[in-house]
Design an enzyme around this catalytic site. Structure first.
Site, PDB file in Angstrom:
ATOM      1  N   HIS A 194       1.030  -1.162   0.010  1.00  9.10           N
ATOM      2  CA  HIS A 194      -0.098  -0.015  -0.106  1.00  9.10           C
ATOM      3  C   HIS A 194       0.850   1.248  -0.126  1.00  9.10           C
ATOM      4  O   HIS A 194       0.449   2.213   0.408  1.00  9.10           O
ATOM      5  CB  HIS A 194      -0.927   0.082   1.338  1.00  9.10           C
ATOM      6  CG  HIS A 194      -1.742  -1.172   1.460  1.00  9.10           C
ATOM      7  ND1 HIS A 194      -2.758  -1.499   0.795  1.00  9.10           N
ATOM      8  CD2 HIS A 194      -1.419  -2.470   2.336  1.00  9.10           C
ATOM      9  CE1 HIS A 194      -3.299  -2.762   1.282  1.00  9.10           C
ATOM     10  NE2 HIS A 194      -2.328  -3.332   2.009  1.00  9.10           N
TER      11      HIS A 194
ATOM     12  N   SER B 211      14.392  21.543 -15.944  1.00  8.61           N
ATOM     13  CA  SER B 211      13.268  22.703 -16.222  1.00  8.61           C
ATOM     14  C   SER B 211      13.445  23.775 -16.829  1.00  8.61           C
ATOM     15  O   SER B 211      14.490  24.235 -16.503  1.00  8.61           O
ATOM     16  CB  SER B 211      12.373  22.528 -14.773  1.00  8.61           C
ATOM     17  OG  SER B 211      11.583  23.705 -14.831  1.00  8.61           O
TER      18      SER B 211
ATOM     19  N   LYS C 175      15.241  21.867 -10.779  1.00 16.57           N
ATOM     20  CA  LYS C 175      14.807  20.663 -10.912  1.00 16.57           C
ATOM     21  C   LYS C 175      15.522  19.818 -11.723  1.00 16.57           C
ATOM     22  O   LYS C 175      16.193  20.126 -12.615  1.00 16.57           O
ATOM     23  CB  LYS C 175      13.350  20.842 -11.902  1.00 16.57           C
ATOM     24  CG  LYS C 175      12.048  21.466 -11.081  1.00 16.57           C
ATOM     25  CD  LYS C 175      11.609  20.451 -10.416  1.00 16.57           C
ATOM     26  CE  LYS C 175      10.835  19.336 -11.039  1.00 16.57           C
ATOM     27  NZ  LYS C 175       9.487  19.778 -11.453  1.00 16.57           N
TER      28      LYS C 175
ATOM     29  N   GLU D 101      10.016   8.493 -16.984  1.00 15.09           N
ATOM     30  CA  GLU D 101       8.372   9.069 -17.221  1.00 15.09           C
ATOM     31  C   GLU D 101       8.035   8.697 -18.767  1.00 15.09           C
ATOM     32  O   GLU D 101       6.875   8.427 -19.057  1.00 15.09           O
ATOM     33  CB  GLU D 101       8.235  10.578 -17.121  1.00 15.09           C
ATOM     34  CG  GLU D 101       8.188  10.913 -15.655  1.00 15.09           C
ATOM     35  CD  GLU D 101       8.522  12.371 -15.482  1.00 15.09           C
ATOM     36  OE1 GLU D 101       8.252  12.865 -14.188  1.00 15.09           O
ATOM     37  OE2 GLU D 101       8.707  13.281 -16.144  1.00 15.09           O
TER      38      GLU D 101
END
Ligand code: ARG
Length: 469
Positions: free
Chosen positions: A161, A282, A288, A295
């Site tokens: 979980h 970024s 970043k 991804e």
């Protein structure tokens, strides 16, 4: 109506030339030229067989094979002129052959149809692409094993979980990935068995009246056997659907790996570092470093599953035998192959450079009361029923939460207030090391077990892929 002056190979029945837009709309050469090599391979085998059974003379066969080899050269050199007018890869090559060698070229299509020809080409194409897919899959599996070997005893939290559950080793986690890919390898090999069947000779749908030798053609092309039913041979695409299903499963696995890498490389987890070469910055936020490769792979998994659904829908309402609908199988199939190979390659390149942040993994396992189950098991060994032990450990965890200390950091008197069965040996099992070391059965997370699993896995990789080529 706009028309073009067509010199199609199959135009005699038509009084009018094809509408220019329709010509473009129905053509597939723009994408099926990718199968040119397989088309030529199939034609050479067909001509060889036609000569063996006396339908072609040796002179005709040699002229055909010479012409086809020349066309293969032109295609490699980029001098071959592909024409929409000739509709698809098959007719482009055949018409060029006729240009090159004349009448003998016109005999190549004896006893076959584009329907069995295209089915053969796709099967040859997939068979060869599966080899490339396997090569990348094996590279990735080797990279995972190498990393697992470095981290067979690196402790991290295991999750259920997405909550810290029990301590595990990073090596063990990586070996879970390895297992998924091993099953994918088996699935690829298994679907290859059904891909490697030869449709040629089914002709348009009913077979042919020429005395063809399908076993010979099948042997020449390295197929395991000729297909058993001519109608099924020209209409079946379930081999391609099955391949796309296997590809979807592989992509689903890569997507799950991606999800973990993305989470683990976030500041919140901070378990791993993905090398700069596989990330981008970024354009607006200077701090970043985005995990682009994982991804993108996660994103591309949806695309492959989409192709699987497209192929299923393509087939579901087709009556026997061949229908032009089948031309729509190519683009999803080709894109599935490209996407899969690229994603596997990106992963195989990236995994060797992943850096585990061992201390962060360790601290995270410590913070999450990961050894609570070990304490319960300890009490069971001392004579308590598991449910009662569970209750007692729950109280100890609550105390730990209140005073912000791990179970191993609670003093003996503090622990003993929950059960007099607890003695000083409890600290052996409350440590993360003790917890993982105790799980040394087959499939467990103990470092020594993980090490053995890695040896066994390495052995399994040494056996070369047993594919059909
Ligand atoms: N380009 C066609 C395809 O991809 C080849 C077979 C055409 N056959 C036909 N009867 N029109 O399926």
């Amino acid at each position: 109506m706009t028309t073009v002056n067509s010199e199609k190979l199959s135009s005699a029945r038509f009084a009018e030339a094809t509408d220019a837009f329709v010509e473009e709309f129905t053509a597939s050469v723009q994408f099926d030229k990718r199968m040119a090599e397989q088309d030529i391979q199939g034609s050479i085998a067909h001509a060889t067989m036609l000569c063996a059974v006396g339908v072609l003379t040796t002179k005709e066969r040699d002229a055909i094979i010479g012409g086809l080899n020349r066309i293969a050269d032109e295609i490699i050199k980029g001098t071959f002129i592909w024409s929409i007018k000739q509709e698809d890869v098959h007719m482009n090559i055949e018409s060029r052959l006729i240009d090159l060698i004349g009448i003998a070229g016109k005999k190549l299509h004896t006893g076959r149809s584009r329907n069995d020809q295209v089915a053969t080409d796709i099967r040859l194409y997939l068979r060869s692409e599966i080899n490339h897919i396997e090569a990348q899959l094996r590279r990735l599996q080797t990279a995972i094993l190498d990393l697992a070997e470095q981290h067979f005893d690196t402790i991290m939290p295991g999750f259920t979980h997405l909550q810290v559950a029990q301590p595990i080793t990073f090596g063990h986690h990586l070996m879970a990935w390895f297992e998924m890919l091993s099953r994918d390898h088996e699935r690829l090999q298994d679907c290859l068995k059904r891909i490697n069947i030869m449709p040629l000779g089914a002709a348009a749908l009913a077979g042919t009246s020429y005395p063809i030798d399908r076993q010979l053609t099948s042997d020449l092309l390295g197929f395991s056997r000729p297909s058993a039913n001519s109608l099924d041979s020209v209409s079946d695409r379930d081999f391609a659907i099955e391949f796309t299903a296997v590809a979807s499963l592989i992509m689903m696995h890569l997507s799950r790996f991606s999800e973990e890498l993305i989470l683990w490389s976030s500041a919140q987890f901070d378990f791993i570092d993905i090398p700069d070469a596989f990330c981008t910055g970024s354009s607006i936020m200077p701090q970043k470093k985005n995990p682009d490769v994982p991804e993108l792979v996660r994103g591309k998994s949806g695309r492959v599953t989409g192709h699987l659904i497209a192929l299923l829908m393509l087939m579901k309402a087709q009556p026997l035998a061949y229908n032009k609908d089948n031309q729509e199988d190519k683009e999803p199939l080709f894109d599935t192959v490209d996407t899969l190979i690229n994603c596997l390659r990106a992963y195989a390149d990236m995994v060797p450079h992943l850096k585990a942040k061992k201390e962060n993994m360790y601290q995270s396992a410590k913070r999450g009361f990961a050894t609570a189950t070990d304490l319960a098991d300890y009490l069971v060994r001392k004579g308590l029923a598991f449910r009662d032990a569970h209750e007692i450990v729950g109280l100890a965890v609550r105390l730990g939460l209140e005073c912000k200390r791990d179970l191993a950091e609670l003093s003996l008197p503090e622990l003993q207030q929950f059960s007099p069965l607890i003695t000083s040996d409890v600290y052996d099992i409350l440590t993360l090391e003790g917890s993982v070391a105790a799980r040394k059965h087959i499939g467990g997370t103990a470092p020594e077990t993980v090490r053995k699993a890695i040896y066994t896995a390495r052995d399994s990789l040494k056996n070369p892929p047993n594919n059909a080529q």
